[in-house]
Design a protein around this motif. Structure first.
Motif, PDB file in Angstrom:
ATOM      1  N   ASN A 184       0.813  -1.210   0.000  1.00  0.00           N
ATOM      2  CA  ASN A 184       0.000   0.000   0.000  1.00  0.00           C
ATOM      3  C   ASN A 184       0.846   1.258   0.000  1.00  0.00           C
ATOM      4  O   ASN A 184       0.416   2.304  -0.467  1.00  0.00           O
ATOM      5  N   GLU A 185       2.067   1.149   0.583  1.00  0.00           N
ATOM      6  CA  GLU A 185       2.914   2.322   0.661  1.00  0.00           C
ATOM      7  C   GLU A 185       4.369   1.959   0.408  1.00  0.00           C
ATOM      8  O   GLU A 185       4.771   0.801   0.535  1.00  0.00           O
ATOM      9  N   VAL A 186       5.146   2.989   0.051  1.00  0.00           N
ATOM     10  CA  VAL A 186       6.570   2.825  -0.234  1.00  0.00           C
ATOM     11  C   VAL A 186       7.256   4.130   0.166  1.00  0.00           C
ATOM     12  O   VAL A 186       6.640   5.196   0.111  1.00  0.00           O
ATOM     13  N   THR A 187       8.520   4.037   0.557  1.00  0.00           N
ATOM     14  CA  THR A 187       9.240   5.270   0.865  1.00  0.00           C
ATOM     15  C   THR A 187       9.783   5.878  -0.423  1.00  0.00           C
ATOM     16  O   THR A 187      10.071   5.171  -1.394  1.00  0.00           O
ATOM     17  N   ALA A 188       9.934   7.190  -0.413  1.00  0.00           N
ATOM     18  CA  ALA A 188      10.493   7.891  -1.573  1.00  0.00           C
ATOM     19  C   ALA A 188      11.915   7.402  -1.840  1.00  0.00           C
ATOM     20  O   ALA A 188      12.308   7.237  -2.995  1.00  0.00           O
ATOM     21  N   LEU A 189      12.670   7.128  -0.784  1.00  0.00           N
ATOM     22  CA  LEU A 189      14.043   6.643  -0.942  1.00  0.00           C
ATOM     23  C   LEU A 189      14.077   5.281  -1.633  1.00  0.00           C
ATOM     24  O   LEU A 189      14.883   5.049  -2.538  1.00  0.00           O
ATOM     25  N   GLU A 190      13.169   4.403  -1.245  1.00  0.00           N
ATOM     26  CA  GLU A 190      13.103   3.080  -1.870  1.00  0.00           C
ATOM     27  C   GLU A 190      12.720   3.201  -3.348  1.00  0.00           C
ATOM     28  O   GLU A 190      13.294   2.534  -4.205  1.00  0.00           O
ATOM     29  N   LEU A 191      11.773   4.073  -3.639  1.00  0.00           N
ATOM     30  CA  LEU A 191      11.380   4.309  -5.036  1.00  0.00           C
ATOM     31  C   LEU A 191      12.574   4.802  -5.845  1.00  0.00           C
ATOM     32  O   LEU A 191      12.829   4.310  -6.945  1.00  0.00           O
ATOM     33  N   ARG A 192      13.286   5.764  -5.292  1.00  0.00           N
ATOM     34  CA  ARG A 192      14.463   6.319  -5.967  1.00  0.00           C
ATOM     35  C   ARG A 192      15.462   5.217  -6.293  1.00  0.00           C
ATOM     36  O   ARG A 192      15.979   5.146  -7.404  1.00  0.00           O
ATOM     37  N   GLU A 193      15.742   4.369  -5.305  1.00  0.00           N
ATOM     38  CA  GLU A 193      16.717   3.295  -5.506  1.00  0.00           C
ATOM     39  C   GLU A 193      16.265   2.315  -6.595  1.00  0.00           C
ATOM     40  O   GLU A 193      17.076   1.871  -7.409  1.00  0.00           O
ATOM     41  N   LYS A 194      14.987   1.975  -6.611  1.00  0.00           N
ATOM     42  CA  LYS A 194      14.472   1.044  -7.621  1.00  0.00           C
ATOM     43  C   LYS A 194      14.533   1.662  -9.018  1.00  0.00           C
ATOM     44  O   LYS A 194      14.918   1.009  -9.979  1.00  0.00           O
ATOM     45  N   ILE A 195      14.160   2.939  -9.125  1.00  0.00           N
ATOM     46  CA  ILE A 195      14.197   3.620 -10.416  1.00  0.00           C
ATOM     47  C   ILE A 195      15.637   3.691 -10.922  1.00  0.00           C
ATOM     48  O   ILE A 195      15.925   3.372 -12.077  1.00  0.00           O
ATOM     49  N   LEU A 196      16.551   4.090 -10.043  1.00  0.00           N
ATOM     50  CA  LEU A 196      17.951   4.167 -10.442  1.00  0.00           C
ATOM     51  C   LEU A 196      18.499   2.794 -10.817  1.00  0.00           C
ATOM     52  O   LEU A 196      19.289   2.677 -11.762  1.00  0.00           O
ATOM     53  N   GLY A 197      18.090   1.770 -10.096  1.00  0.00           N
ATOM     54  CA  GLY A 197      18.525   0.417 -10.421  1.00  0.00           C
ATOM     55  C   GLY A 197      18.103   0.014 -11.824  1.00  0.00           C
ATOM     56  O   GLY A 197      18.882  -0.580 -12.578  1.00  0.00           O
ATOM     57  N   GLU A 198      16.878   0.342 -12.179  1.00  0.00           N
ATOM     58  CA  GLU A 198      16.391   0.044 -13.532  1.00  0.00           C
ATOM     59  C   GLU A 198      17.127   0.869 -14.574  1.00  0.00           C
ATOM     60  O   GLU A 198      17.469   0.369 -15.645  1.00  0.00           O
ATOM     61  N   LEU A 199      17.382   2.130 -14.273  1.00  0.00           N
ATOM     62  CA  LEU A 199      18.130   2.967 -15.206  1.00  0.00           C
ATOM     63  C   LEU A 199      19.544   2.437 -15.405  1.00  0.00           C
ATOM     64  O   LEU A 199      20.065   2.470 -16.526  1.00  0.00           O
TER      65      LEU A 199
END
Length: 92
Positions: free
Chosen positions: A57-72
Motif C-alpha cells: 500500500n505504501e513505499v518510501t520515496a528513498l526506496e522508489l528512488r533506488e528502484k528507479i535508479l537500479g532500472e536505469l
C-alpha cells in the motif's frame, strides 16, 4: 497496489506514476537520449515499479528512488549517471 509515498520528512503523499515518468524522462534528456527512447524508458520503468509494489500500500520515496535508479543502471546507464550528476549539483 501502492497508493502512498512516504517522503524523507515523514510526510505522506499519493503515489503518482507520472512523477516517476517525469524523473526518468529528465534523466534521459540530461543524458541526451532521443525522445522516443525517453518515452520508452519512462513507460517501461514505471510499469516495473508498479509491478514491484503491486502487493504494497505504501513505499518510501528513498526506496522508489533506488528502484528507479537500479532500472536505469540496467537499461540506460548514461541516464543513471545523469541522475546522479543532477543530485550532486542540487545538493551544493
Amino acid at each position: 497496489m501502492v497508493t502512498t509515498v512516504i517522503k524523507k520528512s515523514g510526510q505522506e503523499e499519493p503515489f503518482d506514476v507520472e512523477k516517476i515518468k517525469k524523473a526518468v524522462r529528465g534523466a534521459c534528456r540530461e543524458a541526451e537520449l532521443d525522445e522516443t527512447k525517453q518515452e520508452e524508458l519512462a513507460n517501461l520503468i514505471s510499469e516495473k515499479i508498479i509491478e514491484m509494489y503491486a502487493e504494497q500500500n505504501e513505499v518510501t520515496a528513498l526506496e522508489l528512488r533506488e528502484k528507479i535508479l537500479g532500472e536505469l543502471e540496467i537499461m540506460a546507464p548514461e541516464a543513471a549517471t545523469a541522475w546522479h550528476n543532477y543530485e550532486a549539483r542540487k545538493t551544493k
